[in-house]
Design a protein around this motif. Structure first.
Motif, mmCIF file in Angstrom:
data_model
loop_
_atom_site.group_PDB
_atom_site.id
_atom_site.type_symbol
_atom_site.label_atom_id
_atom_site.label_comp_id
_atom_site.label_asym_id
_atom_site.label_seq_id
_atom_site.Cartn_x
_atom_site.Cartn_y
_atom_site.Cartn_z
ATOM 1 N N LEU A 11 45.378 -22.573 -17.651
ATOM 2 C CA LEU A 11 46.314 -22.885 -18.736
ATOM 3 C C LEU A 11 46.399 -24.363 -19.128
ATOM 4 O O LEU A 11 46.302 -24.726 -20.293
ATOM 5 C CB LEU A 11 47.692 -22.413 -18.233
ATOM 6 N N ASN A 12 46.557 -25.222 -18.117
ATOM 7 C CA ASN A 12 46.774 -26.648 -18.366
ATOM 8 C C ASN A 12 45.569 -27.313 -19.033
ATOM 9 O O ASN A 12 45.693 -28.380 -19.608
ATOM 10 C CB ASN A 12 47.090 -27.370 -17.049
ATOM 11 N N HIS A 39 44.835 -21.058 -25.094
ATOM 12 C CA HIS A 39 46.065 -21.422 -24.400
ATOM 13 C C HIS A 39 47.213 -20.516 -24.826
ATOM 14 O O HIS A 39 47.947 -19.979 -23.997
ATOM 15 C CB HIS A 39 46.426 -22.892 -24.655
ATOM 16 N N ARG A 41 49.197 -18.183 -22.285
ATOM 17 C CA ARG A 41 50.592 -18.563 -22.021
ATOM 18 C C ARG A 41 51.521 -17.413 -22.419
ATOM 19 O O ARG A 41 52.515 -17.152 -21.746
ATOM 20 C CB ARG A 41 50.914 -19.867 -22.761
ATOM 21 N N ILE A 57 57.643 -19.990 -4.106
ATOM 22 C CA ILE A 57 56.510 -19.583 -4.950
ATOM 23 C C ILE A 57 55.685 -18.498 -4.247
ATOM 24 O O ILE A 57 55.176 -17.585 -4.895
ATOM 25 C CB ILE A 57 55.663 -20.818 -5.395
ATOM 26 N N ALA A 84 50.839 -25.888 -8.744
ATOM 27 C CA ALA A 84 51.802 -26.610 -9.586
ATOM 28 C C ALA A 84 53.218 -26.371 -9.112
ATOM 29 O O ALA A 84 54.116 -27.160 -9.365
ATOM 30 C CB ALA A 84 51.667 -26.157 -11.037
ATOM 31 N N GLY A 85 53.429 -25.228 -8.403
ATOM 32 C CA GLY A 85 54.788 -24.808 -8.100
ATOM 33 C C GLY A 85 55.386 -25.401 -6.842
ATOM 34 O O GLY A 85 56.571 -25.293 -6.633
ATOM 35 N N THR A 104 55.067 -30.533 -6.729
ATOM 36 C CA THR A 104 55.988 -31.215 -7.631
ATOM 37 C C THR A 104 57.448 -30.993 -7.219
ATOM 38 O O THR A 104 58.221 -31.941 -7.137
ATOM 39 C CB THR A 104 55.818 -30.652 -9.056
ATOM 40 N N GLY A 139 48.573 -34.682 -17.879
ATOM 41 C CA GLY A 139 47.113 -34.636 -17.826
ATOM 42 C C GLY A 139 46.524 -35.422 -18.989
ATOM 43 O O GLY A 139 47.202 -35.667 -19.990
ATOM 44 N N ARG A 161 44.787 -36.550 -22.355
ATOM 45 C CA ARG A 161 44.588 -35.969 -23.685
ATOM 46 C C ARG A 161 43.429 -36.713 -24.349
ATOM 47 O O ARG A 161 43.194 -37.892 -24.043
ATOM 48 C CB ARG A 161 45.851 -36.133 -24.541
ATOM 49 N N ALA A 202 59.937 -35.433 -17.895
ATOM 50 C CA ALA A 202 59.396 -35.109 -16.560
ATOM 51 C C ALA A 202 58.638 -33.791 -16.533
ATOM 52 O O ALA A 202 57.744 -33.600 -15.711
ATOM 53 C CB ALA A 202 60.522 -35.090 -15.526
ATOM 54 N N PHE A 203 58.989 -32.863 -17.425
ATOM 55 C CA PHE A 203 58.261 -31.591 -17.493
ATOM 56 C C PHE A 203 57.259 -31.580 -18.638
ATOM 57 O O PHE A 203 56.738 -30.529 -19.002
ATOM 58 C CB PHE A 203 59.246 -30.424 -17.689
ATOM 59 N N GLY A 204 56.983 -32.748 -19.212
ATOM 60 C CA GLY A 204 56.080 -32.804 -20.355
ATOM 61 C C GLY A 204 56.791 -32.329 -21.608
ATOM 62 O O GLY A 204 58.032 -32.262 -21.666
ATOM 63 N N HIS A 256 52.145 -27.410 -23.744
ATOM 64 C CA HIS A 256 51.836 -27.395 -22.309
ATOM 65 C C HIS A 256 53.061 -27.716 -21.446
ATOM 66 O O HIS A 256 52.929 -27.884 -20.232
ATOM 67 C CB HIS A 256 50.724 -28.397 -21.989
ATOM 68 N N CYS A 280 55.966 -27.700 -18.962
ATOM 69 C CA CYS A 280 55.954 -26.969 -17.693
ATOM 70 C C CYS A 280 56.486 -25.534 -17.811
ATOM 71 O O CYS A 280 57.638 -25.323 -18.190
ATOM 72 C CB CYS A 280 56.784 -27.737 -16.671
ATOM 73 N N GLY A 298 57.017 -23.661 -15.280
ATOM 74 C CA GLY A 298 57.915 -23.394 -14.159
ATOM 75 C C GLY A 298 59.198 -24.218 -14.186
ATOM 76 O O GLY A 298 59.963 -24.199 -13.214
HETATM 77 C C1 HEM Z 1 60.043 -30.565 -10.445
HETATM 78 C C2 HEM Z 1 59.032 -29.737 -10.520
HETATM 79 C C3 HEM Z 1 57.962 -29.765 -11.567
HETATM 80 C C4 HEM Z 1 57.539 -30.799 -12.377
HETATM 81 C C5 HEM Z 1 58.072 -32.231 -12.436
HETATM 82 C C6 HEM Z 1 56.475 -30.267 -13.214
HETATM 83 C C7 HEM Z 1 55.815 -31.012 -14.177
HETATM 84 C C8 HEM Z 1 54.912 -30.478 -15.083
HETATM 85 C C9 HEM Z 1 54.349 -31.195 -16.206
HETATM 86 C C10 HEM Z 1 54.619 -32.660 -16.535
HETATM 87 C C11 HEM Z 1 53.534 -30.352 -16.867
HETATM 88 C C12 HEM Z 1 52.761 -30.643 -18.163
HETATM 89 C C13 HEM Z 1 51.468 -31.367 -17.869
HETATM 90 C C14 HEM Z 1 50.728 -31.745 -19.123
HETATM 91 O O1 HEM Z 1 51.210 -31.590 -20.255
HETATM 92 O O2 HEM Z 1 49.611 -32.272 -18.962
HETATM 93 C C15 HEM Z 1 53.572 -29.076 -16.166
HETATM 94 C C16 HEM Z 1 52.848 -27.966 -16.525
HETATM 95 C C17 HEM Z 1 52.840 -26.803 -15.796
HETATM 96 N N1 HEM Z 1 53.658 -26.485 -14.734
HETATM 97 FE FE1 HEM Z 1 55.035 -27.658 -13.871
HETATM 98 N N2 HEM Z 1 56.276 -28.958 -12.889
HETATM 99 C C18 HEM Z 1 57.154 -28.602 -11.900
HETATM 100 C C19 HEM Z 1 57.303 -27.355 -11.316
HETATM 101 C C20 HEM Z 1 56.543 -26.255 -11.622
HETATM 102 C C21 HEM Z 1 56.693 -24.950 -11.022
HETATM 103 C C22 HEM Z 1 57.763 -24.577 -10.005
HETATM 104 C C23 HEM Z 1 55.714 -24.156 -11.560
HETATM 105 C C24 HEM Z 1 55.380 -22.720 -11.306
HETATM 106 C C25 HEM Z 1 56.129 -21.849 -10.778
HETATM 107 C C26 HEM Z 1 54.979 -24.959 -12.520
HETATM 108 C C27 HEM Z 1 53.933 -24.505 -13.281
HETATM 109 C C28 HEM Z 1 53.348 -25.215 -14.311
HETATM 110 C C29 HEM Z 1 52.289 -24.667 -15.162
HETATM 111 C C30 HEM Z 1 51.658 -23.290 -15.055
HETATM 112 C C31 HEM Z 1 51.966 -25.675 -16.092
HETATM 113 C C32 HEM Z 1 50.910 -25.608 -17.189
HETATM 114 C C33 HEM Z 1 51.561 -25.158 -18.484
HETATM 115 C C34 HEM Z 1 50.629 -25.128 -19.675
HETATM 116 O O3 HEM Z 1 49.622 -25.843 -19.698
HETATM 117 O O4 HEM Z 1 50.946 -24.376 -20.623
HETATM 118 N N3 HEM Z 1 55.510 -26.230 -12.521
HETATM 119 N N4 HEM Z 1 54.435 -29.175 -15.095
#
Ligand code: HEM
Length: 418
Positions: free
Chosen positions: A104-105, A112, A116, A167, A256-257, A260, A307, A309, A359-361, A365, A367, A369
Motif C-alpha cells: 500500500l505505502n 493504491h 486501500r 496487532i 507498521a503497527g 511506531t 516515505g 515522494r 504525525a500520521f501523514g 497515504h 496512516c 492504523g
Molecule cells: C503512533 C503510531 C503510528 C504512527 C506515528 C504512524 C505513522 C504513519 C505515517 C506517517 C504514515 C504515512 C507515510 C507516508 O505517507 O509516507 C503511515 C502509513 C501507514 N500506517 Fe501508520 N502509524 C502508526 C501506527 C500504525 C498502526 C497501528 C498501523 C496498523 C495497524 C499502521 C498502518 C499503516 C499503513 C498500512 C500505512 C500505509 C497507508 C497507505 O499507504 O495508504 N500504522 N503511518
C-alpha cells in the motif's frame, strides 16, 4: 587547518541515518529558518535528480496531498533512474523480499485506491473501537507482571509488548510465535535505514515472508475471527486481494503497527517525565489523555519523515524549482514544530487546542492504523498513570539512549521506578 562547518542540510542526513551529535529538533529549527524546501546532498542520489527535504507544514502537506505532482512509485516516472528501493541501496535479493516496496505505502493510483478500499472494509472505526477491551486487558496484564517489583523498563516491559500483542491478536498470530515475529521485524527495521546498506536482513525478510505465507495458508483452510481470515474473505465488486497483495499487506500491518506505536508510548512517557507539570495535569485530569496523545504525536512523534515522494513533473515548491524525478522527504517532525502553525511550537502543552498535526501523514497515504494507534496510546497512558502515579526515571536523564530505525527515532530502554 581550516575546519569545515557542517550545514544543517548535511546534518539532516545524520538525523535520517541515526548518526547525529546534536538535538534533531535544533537541526530542524535551523533548517526551517533556511527555508521550507532545502536541497540536501544524498550520497546515493542520482546526479540527474536533486534530493530535497520539506520542513514547513504547508509545503509538506502539499507534497503529501498533491498526487498529480508527487508520487510514491518512481518507476511510473518516465526516465527516472530510481526504483522503489534505491534509496535504501538494497540488493536485488533484499528488494524482491521487501514487502515495503510492493505494498500500500509504495503504490500510486489506481492500485493504491483499489487496495486501500479493500482493506479499509476491515479497518472500520467501529471495529477499532471494539478492540478497546482487549487492548485494556493487554495493558493490565503487562503491568500486573511488574506491579509488585516497583520498577520496570517501559520500553521492554510495556511499550514494545503492548502494540505487538494488539496487532498480533488482530491479525491472528498465535501467542507462541510473537517473540519470533518481534525479533524478525526488529532486525529488518534496524537494517533498513535511509541510505544504509545492510544485507543481514535478507534472512529475516525471508523468514518473515515464509512465516506469513504459511499462516495465510492455514487460515484459508481454517478461518478464524481475525483480520487475515477477513482479508481472505473480502471481495468487492468481484475484486479481491491477490495472494501477493495479501502477504504484503499482512507484513506491512505487523511492521507498521508495532514499532511506531511502541515509540509513541515510550517516547511519550519520557516526554512526560521531562515535563513534570504536564504529567501532573494528566494525573489530575485523565480525560486530557486523548488530547495529550495528539500533542505527544505532534511534539515528538515516531516518524521523522514520511516515505520519499518523487516529482512527476517540473514544479515550483517553497520558492524552489523542483525538476521531474527529484526526490522529496516531507519532514513530519519539523512540520509539527512549524512556528507559523503552532504557537510556542517548541513547548509541550498537553492541553493545547491542537490544530491538525502531521504525525500520521496526510492525503491518500495517511496512516491506515491511526484510529487504532490513538486507542492504544489512550489506554497505555491512562492505565500507566492510574496504576503507577509515582513513576520516576531510575537512571540519570543523560544516560537515556536513542536508537534510529527506518528513519524513526525511538528509545532502546527506559528504566523507571514507581
Ligand atoms: C503512533 C503510531 C503510528 C504512527 C506515528 C504512524 C505513522 C504513519 C505515517 C506517517 C504514515 C504515512 C507515510 C507516508 O505517507 O509516507 C503511515 C502509513 C501507514 N500506517 Fe501508520 N502509524 C502508526 C501506527 C500504525 C498502526 C497501528 C498501523 C496498523 C495497524 C499502521 C498502518 C499503516 C499503513 C498500512 C500505512 C500505509 C497507508 C497507505 O499507504 O495508504 N500504522 N503511518
Amino acid at each position: 587547518m581550516e575546519s569545515k562547518q557542517i550545514t544543517p542540510e548535511q546534518e539532516v542526513l545524520g538525523v535520517l541515518g541515526g548518526k547525529i551529535n546534536r538535538d534533531p529538533f535544533a537541526v530542524f529549527e535551523d533548517l526551517r529558518n533556511n527555508g521550507s524546501v532545502r536541497p540536501i546532498p544524498m550520497p546515493m542520489g542520482d546526479p540527474e535528480n536533486q534530493t530535497w527535504i520539506v520542513t514547513h507544514m504547508d509545503q509538506a502537506k502539499q507534497v503529501l496531498k498533491d498526487q498529480a505532482t508527487f508520487c510514491v512509485d518512481p518507476s511510473t516516472i518516465e526516465k527516472s533512474s530510481y526504483t522503489k528501493t534505491s534509496l535504501i541501496n538494497s540488493s536485488e535479493e533484499v528488494s524482491s523480499n521487501l514487502f515495503l516496496s510492493n505494498s500500500l505505502n509504495a503504490l500510486d493510483e489506481p492500485d493504491h485506491r483499489r487496495l486501500r478500499r479493500l482493506v479499509s472494509r476491515a479497518f472500520t472505526p467501529k471495529y477499532m473501537e471494539s478492540l478497546r477491551p482487549s487492548v485494556q486487558k493487554i495493558a493490565d496484564d503487562l503491568l500486573d507482571q511488574v506491579q509488585d517489583k516497583g520498577e520496570m523498563d517501559i520500553v521492554v516491559d510495556y511499550a514494545y509488548k503492548l502494540p505487538i500483542n494488539v496487532i498480533s491478536n488482530m491479525i491472528g498470530v498465535p501467542e507462541s510465535d510473537r517473540e519470533q515475529i518481534y525479533h524478525w521485524s526488529e532486525v529488518i527495521a534496524s537494517g533498513l535505514g535511509v541510505g544504509s546498506v545492510n544485507e543481514d536482513v535478507v534472512k529475516s525478510l525471508e523468514a518473515f515472508g515464509d512465516y506469513f505465507k504459511q499462516l495465510i495458508d492455514e487460515k484459508r483452510y481454517q478461518p478464524g475471527e481475525d483480520l487475515i481470515s477477513e482479508l481472505i474473505a473480502i471481495e468487492e465488486e468481484g475484486d479481491k486481494l491477490t495472494e501477493k497483495e495479501l502477504l504484503s499487506m499482512v507484513q506491512l500491518l505487523i511492521f507498521a503497527g508495532h514499532e511506531t506505536t511502541s515509540n509513541l508510548i515510550s517516547t511519550g512517557t519520557l516526554m512526560l517525565l521531562d515535563h513534570p507539570e504536564q504529567l501532573k495535569l494528566l494525573k489530575d485530569d485523565p480525560d486530557l489523555v486523548p488530547n495529550a496523545v495528539e500533542e505527544l504525536l505532534r511534539y515528538h512523534g515516531p516518524s521523522t519523515t514520511a516515505g520519499p515522494r518523487y516529482a512527476r513533473k517540473d514544479t515550483e515548491l517553497g520558492g524552489q524549482q523542483i525538476k521531474k524525478g527529484d526526490i522529496l522527504f516531507p519532514l513530519l517532525k519539523s512540520a509539527n514544530r512549524d512556528e507559523q502553525v503552532f504557537s510556542d511550537s517548541e513547548d509541550l502543552d498537553v492541553s493545547r487546542d491542537l490544530k491538525r498535526h502531521l504525525a500520521f501523514g496526510q492525503g491518500v497515504h495517511m496512516c491506515l492504523g491511526a484510529p487504532l494507534a490513538r486507542i492504544e496510546g489512550d489506554i497505555a497512558f491512562t492505565t500507566l498513570l492510574k496504576r503507577m502515579p509515582d513513576i520516576k526515571l531510575s537512571i540519570p536523564r543523560e544516560q537515556v539512549q536513542w536508537q534510529f530505525k527506518l528513519a524513526a527515532q525511538g528509545l532502546s530502554s527506559l528504566p523507571v521506578s514507581f
